[in-house]
Design an enzyme around this catalytic site. Structure first.
Site, mmCIF file in Angstrom:
data_model
loop_
_atom_site.group_PDB
_atom_site.id
_atom_site.type_symbol
_atom_site.label_atom_id
_atom_site.label_comp_id
_atom_site.label_asym_id
_atom_site.label_seq_id
_atom_site.Cartn_x
_atom_site.Cartn_y
_atom_site.Cartn_z
ATOM 1 N N GLU A 151 -12.388 0.581 3.220
ATOM 2 C CA GLU A 151 -12.348 1.798 4.037
ATOM 3 C C GLU A 151 -13.509 1.843 5.018
ATOM 4 O O GLU A 151 -13.353 2.324 6.152
ATOM 5 C CB GLU A 151 -12.369 3.029 3.131
ATOM 6 C CG GLU A 151 -12.133 4.334 3.865
ATOM 7 C CD GLU A 151 -11.897 5.483 2.912
ATOM 8 O OE1 GLU A 151 -10.728 5.715 2.548
ATOM 9 O OE2 GLU A 151 -12.889 6.136 2.515
ATOM 10 N N VAL A 201 -1.661 -3.074 -8.990
ATOM 11 C CA VAL A 201 -2.308 -4.116 -9.775
ATOM 12 C C VAL A 201 -2.968 -3.476 -10.996
ATOM 13 O O VAL A 201 -3.483 -2.359 -10.926
ATOM 14 C CB VAL A 201 -3.350 -4.862 -8.927
ATOM 15 C CG1 VAL A 201 -4.022 -5.970 -9.730
ATOM 16 C CG2 VAL A 201 -2.690 -5.445 -7.678
#
Length: 358
Positions: free
Chosen positions: A286, A106
């Site tokens: 994460e 992206v």
């Protein structure tokens, strides 16, 4: 068959479980490889077929005693020298499995597509069926990539976000939604890999398991209190003080489609709950991944060989770097200098260069 019964008086426990679980493809091979040891702490009785003797000796991979190869919950940690890929390939081929790879390109990250796809097409589960799902906000910028006969590439348009953090956090939602609507009907296993990486060595079926995490190259030697867990109790990604096993990178994880669906749905729910409470986890998706894998133990761990950050010096225990992060400035380096740098990276040669990009 020529069968004999043998007693195994062997094994220091710290090595016993590791080799039973990881170093060889079966319990039979593992026990057989230790027949010469003498230790009265453990005595087992095992029936062994004599005709397998030569086969076993020729297929037992080299042992690694310089690294941890087994977790406290008996999941293997995959390092170079702890598996025999020929045996694993034969088993995998019999099952006629298909593996999927999800990656996101992206905004400016479209520049990494060609490097990632070319290397992954060559080195990721080579010879096996792989479907690559490339999510991008610029489908028209996708370069032509000659795929291996057994591989396929699907380009899927996706919405852009103004902040990279939002792009990162939205991945879990996108993956889970597409698993439910599409991926579960097309693949058996699914792995998420960052687009800004290059593969330099084969990543094979040794990675296949129900739930797989990759140990962070930045955190694999850190003490528990030094790991980059989210600690603020207000966040759904918070890991209580004194808890935590390994620190996992969100750059490479996966497993069976069912397990990845549960992981991504749970993590996305945590992200949304944090947004409701006006908080964002320290390392975004994460952090939520690490919280999930603390309480839903991975069945297989990949060593830092499987995602090495090139900002780090290479220690002796890293015998091979299978996949590495890409230096962002390399892609903007013009002309012959850029070509030289890519050649250096491909050959695993790293020099200290001081130059200015104009």
């Amino acid at each position: 068959a020529d069968v004999c019964t043998v007693n195994i008086r062997s094994y220091q426990v710290c090595h016993t479980v590791q080799e039973l679980y990881m170093f060889t493809p079966s319990l039979l091979v593992s026990l057989y490889s230790k027949l010469g040891n003498v230790n009265t702490n453990l005595c087992l009785s095992l029936r062994i077929l004599r005709p397998f003797k030569d086969y076993l000796h020729s297929h037992i991979p080299c042992r690694r005693r310089d690294v941890l190869v087994l977790t406290p919950w008996l999941a293997p940690i995959v390092w170079e020298g702890t598996f025999n890929r020929d045996i694993l390939n034969a088993q995998y081929m019999q099952k006629k499995l298909v593996t999927g790879v999800v990656t996101f390109a992206v905004t400016k990250y479209v520049q990494f597509i060609e490097g990632f796809m070319s290397s992954a097409n060559k080195y990721f589960l080579a010879g096996h069926q792989v479907i690559f799902y490339l999510f991008t906000d610029n489908p028209e910028q996708i370069p032509h990539i000659q795929m291996a006969p057994e591989n396929r590439l699907f380009v899927i348009p996706v919405q852009n976000h103004s902040r990279w953090q939002d792009i990162s956090l939205s991945r879990m939602d996108i993956i889970s939604r597409y698993i439910r609507s599409q991926f579960q009907y097309e693949v058996h296993y699914l792995y998420s890999i960052d687009i800004d990486v290059q593969l330099f060595e084969h990543i094979g079926v040794e990675i296949i398991d129900a739930l797989v995490g990759t140990i962070s190259s930045w955190q694999y030697t850190a003490r528990r209190e030094s790991k980059s867990y989210e600690t603020r109790t207000e966040s759904q990604a918070a890991i209580p003080e004194g808890e935590g096993d390994f620190y996992y990178t969100a750059s490479f994880y996966g497993g069976s489609v069912a397990e990845v669906y549960k992981l991504t749905r749970t993590c996305f729910k945590g992200v949304m709950k944090d947004r409701e409470n006006g908080i964002e986890a320290r390392w975004h998706d994460e952090s939520h991944l690490n919280k999930y894998l603390l309480y839903h133990k991975p069945t297989r761990l990949l060593s830092p060989e499987y995602y090495w950050d090139e900002e780090l010096s290479r220690p002796r225990i890293i015998q091979v770097k299978r996949m590495c992060s890409v230096h962002k400035n390399m892609l903007r380096t013009p002309g012959i200098l850029g070509s030289i740098m890519w050649a250096m990276l491909s050959c695993h040669v790293f020099l200290s260069l001081d130059f200015t990009i104009i």
